[in-house]
Write an enzyme that holds these catalytic residues in place. Structure first.
Site, PDB file in Angstrom:
ATOM      1  N   HIS A  17       0.839  -1.208   0.000  1.00 28.64           N
ATOM      2  CA  HIS A  17       0.000   0.000   0.000  1.00 28.64           C
ATOM      3  C   HIS A  17       0.868   1.250   0.000  1.00 28.64           C
ATOM      4  O   HIS A  17       0.599   2.211  -0.741  1.00 28.64           O
ATOM      5  CB  HIS A  17      -0.893   0.045   1.255  1.00 28.64           C
ATOM      6  CG  HIS A  17      -1.913  -1.029   1.352  1.00 28.64           C
ATOM      7  ND1 HIS A  17      -2.017  -1.837   2.461  1.00 28.64           N
ATOM      8  CD2 HIS A  17      -2.883  -1.432   0.494  1.00 28.64           C
ATOM      9  CE1 HIS A  17      -3.020  -2.691   2.286  1.00 28.64           C
ATOM     10  NE2 HIS A  17      -3.556  -2.470   1.101  1.00 28.64           N
ATOM     11  N   LYS A  41     -17.668  -7.557   7.802  1.00 27.86           N
ATOM     12  CA  LYS A  41     -16.291  -8.016   7.673  1.00 27.86           C
ATOM     13  C   LYS A  41     -15.586  -7.916   9.018  1.00 27.86           C
ATOM     14  O   LYS A  41     -15.540  -6.858   9.628  1.00 27.86           O
ATOM     15  CB  LYS A  41     -15.562  -7.163   6.626  1.00 27.86           C
ATOM     16  CG  LYS A  41     -14.237  -7.733   6.200  1.00 27.86           C
ATOM     17  CD  LYS A  41     -13.700  -6.990   4.994  1.00 27.86           C
ATOM     18  CE  LYS A  41     -12.433  -7.634   4.486  1.00 27.86           C
ATOM     19  NZ  LYS A  41     -11.902  -6.957   3.319  1.00 27.86           N
ATOM     20  N   ARG A  90      -1.049  -5.997  -8.359  1.00 24.99           N
ATOM     21  CA  ARG A  90       0.111  -6.868  -8.143  1.00 24.99           C
ATOM     22  C   ARG A  90       0.301  -7.830  -9.304  1.00 24.99           C
ATOM     23  O   ARG A  90       1.417  -8.263  -9.577  1.00 24.99           O
ATOM     24  CB  ARG A  90      -0.065  -7.682  -6.856  1.00 24.99           C
ATOM     25  CG  ARG A  90      -0.059  -6.842  -5.607  1.00 24.99           C
ATOM     26  CD  ARG A  90      -0.474  -7.645  -4.418  1.00 24.99           C
ATOM     27  NE  ARG A  90      -1.883  -8.021  -4.581  1.00 24.99           N
ATOM     28  CZ  ARG A  90      -2.631  -8.586  -3.670  1.00 24.99           C
ATOM     29  NH1 ARG A  90      -2.103  -8.910  -2.511  1.00 24.99           N
ATOM     30  NH2 ARG A  90      -3.888  -8.870  -3.885  1.00 24.99           N
ATOM     31  N   SER A 127      -2.556  -7.823   2.751  1.00 29.17           N
ATOM     32  CA  SER A 127      -2.978  -7.749   4.154  1.00 29.17           C
ATOM     33  C   SER A 127      -3.342  -9.125   4.684  1.00 29.17           C
ATOM     34  O   SER A 127      -3.105  -9.431   5.851  1.00 29.17           O
ATOM     35  CB  SER A 127      -4.157  -6.788   4.310  1.00 29.17           C
ATOM     36  OG  SER A 127      -3.760  -5.465   4.030  1.00 29.17           O
TER      37      SER A 127
END
Length: 150
Positions: A17, A41, A90, A127
């Site tokens: 990030h 979440k 990515r 993450s």
């Protein structure tokens, strides 16, 4: 003013990030790091902890603002008068996931998504991986900024 939103859960913020944020900064007058809050979440870190991690990481960068939001990112961009969304990629899997979202956001709010390809040295970081390493008492310090090293 060119304002962009970099949305995410940031649970926690990673060096991936940070790479995207640092590379996006020259492109915009203001970059809002927008922490999306989803009641469904379960996160490892509280919203306040995530805000603190990001604010500490970018404490010397006046162009960075840290905020939280709920609901659709496109609507949040309208409320913040942001013309752009920043997303980091990515790999091609990320692109395949992000492309239809970007197209929908443009259709809904006329907000452009800017894709930045992450540096190779951070392309393996997510993450999810960081949380897994942390839960299992592994060395995660090379995956996150110093503000997350607890």
């Amino acid at each position: 003013m060119k304002r962009a939103v970099f949305p995410g859960t940031f649970d926690p913020i990673t060096l991936g990030h940070v790479d995207i944020i640092l590379r996006a900064l020259p492109l915009f007058d203001e970059l809002i790091i927008a922490i999306g809050v989803n009641a469904d979440k379960k996160t490892m870190f509280s919203l306040q902890e995530r805000v603190n991690f990001i604010e500490e990481t970018f404490k010397d960068e006046a162009k960075v603002k840290v905020k939280s939001y709920t609901g659709l990112t496109a609507k949040y961009c309208i409320s913040e008068e942001a013309q752009f969304i920043v997303r980091g990629l990515r790999n091609t899997t990320d692109l395949n996931y992000e492309q239809p979202i970007a197209q929908t956001n443009y259709k809904m709010a006329k907000v452009e998504t800017i894709f930045l390809i992450c540096a190779p040295e951070v392309s393996n970081i997510s993450s999810t991986i960081v949380r897994d390493v942390m839960r299992n008492a592994g060395d995660y310090t090379y995956l996150v900024p110093s503000s997350v090293r607890i």
